[in-house]
Design a protein around this motif. Structure first.
Motif, mmCIF file in Angstrom:
data_model
loop_
_atom_site.group_PDB
_atom_site.id
_atom_site.type_symbol
_atom_site.label_atom_id
_atom_site.label_comp_id
_atom_site.label_asym_id
_atom_site.label_seq_id
_atom_site.Cartn_x
_atom_site.Cartn_y
_atom_site.Cartn_z
ATOM 1 N N VAL A 1 0.967 -1.085 0.126
ATOM 2 C CA VAL A 1 -0.009 0.044 -0.051
ATOM 3 C C VAL A 1 0.840 1.298 0.049
ATOM 4 O O VAL A 1 0.676 2.124 -0.756
ATOM 5 C CB VAL A 1 -1.056 0.170 1.250
ATOM 6 C CG1 VAL A 1 -1.837 1.210 1.151
ATOM 7 C CG2 VAL A 1 -1.897 -1.095 1.392
ATOM 8 N N GLY B 1 4.125 1.461 -0.519
ATOM 9 C CA GLY B 1 5.338 1.762 -1.498
ATOM 10 C C GLY B 1 6.604 1.858 -0.824
ATOM 11 O O GLY B 1 6.961 1.782 0.457
ATOM 12 N N LYS C 1 9.002 3.010 -6.245
ATOM 13 C CA LYS C 1 7.440 2.714 -6.375
ATOM 14 C C LYS C 1 6.688 3.450 -5.088
ATOM 15 O O LYS C 1 7.169 3.515 -4.046
ATOM 16 C CB LYS C 1 7.259 1.124 -5.791
ATOM 17 C CG LYS C 1 8.040 0.369 -6.937
ATOM 18 C CD LYS C 1 7.126 0.200 -8.281
ATOM 19 C CE LYS C 1 6.117 -0.027 -8.540
ATOM 20 N NZ LYS C 1 5.466 -0.118 -9.953
ATOM 21 N N TRP D 1 0.108 3.177 -3.537
ATOM 22 C CA TRP D 1 -0.638 2.671 -4.491
ATOM 23 C C TRP D 1 -1.673 3.579 -4.796
ATOM 24 O O TRP D 1 -2.067 4.454 -4.005
ATOM 25 C CB TRP D 1 -1.435 1.595 -4.000
ATOM 26 C CG TRP D 1 -0.870 0.147 -3.739
ATOM 27 C CD1 TRP D 1 0.514 0.173 -3.969
ATOM 28 C CD2 TRP D 1 -1.017 -1.176 -3.081
ATOM 29 N NE1 TRP D 1 1.100 -1.328 -3.444
ATOM 30 C CE2 TRP D 1 0.052 -2.019 -3.214
ATOM 31 C CE3 TRP D 1 -2.388 -1.710 -2.657
ATOM 32 C CZ2 TRP D 1 -0.036 -3.271 -2.551
ATOM 33 C CZ3 TRP D 1 -2.371 -2.885 -2.135
ATOM 34 C CH2 TRP D 1 -0.970 -3.527 -2.055
#
Length: 482
Positions: free
Chosen positions: A19, A21, A51, A54
């Motif tokens: 979630v 990252g 990343k 999300w």
């Protein structure tokens, strides 16, 4: 052995949490963001996939690979733009040259190039620099010396460059450089805006957008800063238009004539620049804010880190002084040294080496219009953020050799004693490709002029025990000053 490998990996790379990252790892290391970027990119073959949380659109590709940089900045330049997300984050700069893309950028670039290269502006910038040093910097340094004062040199250089750049643009001196060190609202507004822009880089878009809509948190600071910039610019633009109206019909000899940038842009012949509208105050406001930020911060940052590095390397000071005394015979206090500056090869090398290790602008941001594959083999989707870490680039051993972390001005000097030029995609302090900094030569000559004046007349002692670390931000300032 296995435990050691796990430990190194966990330390070098931000952990990719479900979630959230990698954002938590960045926030934990934010205080040493740039040195951490060196570690990550050195261990990632110069390119790293970040990343984000999300569904936030915060995924990014970080790179310090010269092949990627050359590809993005030059050979496939048309596919890599600032993009709508950049323009949204940097909205305080409006539609100026900082934010613009495509045809608008080409118009602004072409017009700026014409104005910068005109003899009127060349004369004006040279005389402005000399007079600000003579009437501003020298009296202040004399005061500091006579009073044996401890002073923040970073603050001094920021004020010097704020005044100088403001005169370049408007022809008016705000006189922030004085013994009283007064607060100047325009300068503070630029600082506040820069802080909020950094915050937007590390905050999910929906969150800072919500804060902006409600008018709370850091976004409240941006609203206030934007209003200040609008108000101050409106006053100067109105006064400049009136000044030009009053001067119309007054005959004057154009030989040796000087002209500030705002006057040049108001009088711009738009037949060659169909997207530019000097009759629109917002166009002039965006130009003023963009050029103020570019001219003030980057040069002040470069000078600050330069003098700190000199304090750490007294042998370099000796060599620079020898070169100055050889090439700049002091025949008079008002001697114009500008024509001799290109002879100062070792000074040029020292400045370049300082900016390699401490680039004024520590990162650049780009976004592809169409999906692409970089020379490193990394696939990039359209509109993804690509972060070029200029700070890390200057410290990569695979780019600069095993001594990349060492301060060595000699690396910039050839066997024949000439200055060794490095490709822009390796030394990115003045950008690269079509977006190469228009004021590069002006900035280098200004810095050399300031440095020569200071080194010939003063000895600067850095107070012991200071913690010299960079402040995370758009510009590489020292966190605690100098």
């Amino acid at each position: 052995i296995f435990f050691h490998k796990k430990q190194k990996t966990h330390k070098s790379y931000p952990w990719n949490w479900p979630v959230l990252g990698m954002l938590p790892g960045v926030l934990v290391r934010l205080h040493r963001l740039y040195d951490h970027s060196v570690e990550v990119l050195e261990n990632s073959n110069l390119t790293f996939q970040f990343k984000g949380p999300w569904l936030t659109g915060m995924d990014a590709l970080a790179t310090a690979d010269p092949a990627n940089i050359h590809y993005i900045m030059s050979s496939n330049f048309s596919n890599y733009i600032k993009g709508p997300e950049f323009q949204e984050i940097f909205e305080v700069f409006g539609d100026g040259i900082v934010n613009s893309d495509s045809e608008l950028w080409r118009n602004l670039r072409k017009a700026s190039q014409a104005v910068f290269s005109h003899q009127r502006y060349q004369n004006f910038s040279t005389s402005t620099t000399r007079s600000k040093i003579k009437d501003g910097l020298v009296p202040l340094f004399n005061h500091f010396s006579e009073e044996q004062m401890v002073v923040d040199l970073q603050d001094v250089f920021q004020r010097f460059m704020f005044d100088t750049t403001f005169i370049f643009i408007t022809g008016s001196d705000p006189r922030s450089l004085s013994a009283e060190m007064p607060e100047v609202e325009f300068s503070k507004a630029l600082d506040d805006a820069a802080q909020v822009i950094l915050y937007r880089h590390i905050t999910p878009r929906f969150l800072w957008k919500l804060q902006k809509w409600i008018g709370i948190g850091t976004e409240k600071k941006m609203i206030k800063a934007d209003a200040t910039l609008d108000r101050v610019c409106a006053g100067f633009i109105s006064a400049k238009r009136e000044e030009i109206r009053r001067s119309q019909g007054v005959s004057c000899n154009s030989n040796g004539e000087s002209e500030d940038l705002l006057t040049s842009f108001i009088k711009l012949d738009t037949t060659n620049y169909e997207l530019l509208n000097p009759g629109d105050d917002k166009f002039l406001r965006d130009f003023t804010v963009g050029f103020m930020a570019a001219g003030r911060d980057s040069t002040a940052s470069a000078l600050t880190w330069f003098f700190w590095i000199l304090s750490e390397n007294p042998n370099v000071v000796t060599k620079i002084l020898q070169e100055i005394n050889t090439n700049l015979p002091r025949t008079g206090s008002d001697q114009d040294t500008s024509k001799y500056l290109n002879k100062l090869v070792y000074l040029h090398a020292t400045l370049s080496e300082s900016m390699r290790l401490y680039p004024p602008i520590p990162f650049e941001r780009k976004s592809p219009i169409k999906s692409d594959v970089l020379p490193s083999g990394h696939k990039v989707k359209s509109n993804i953020n690509i972060m070029i870490f200029i700070y890390a680039l200057g410290r990569m051993k695979s780019v600069w050799g095993e001594d990349a972390m060492d301060f060595k001005p000699e690396r910039w000097i050839s066997e024949t004693g000439a200055f060794r030029h490095e490709p822009a995609y390796k030394f990115l302090s003045f950008n690269a490709g079509p977006r190469t900094c228009l004021g590069k030569n002006l900035a280098m000559n200004l810095m050399k002029t300031v440095i020569v004046e200071i080194l010939l007349n003063y000895e600067i002692k850095v107070v012991n025990g200071q913690k010299i670390v960079p402040q995370p931000g758009l510009i590489l300032h020292m966190k605690h000053g100098l």
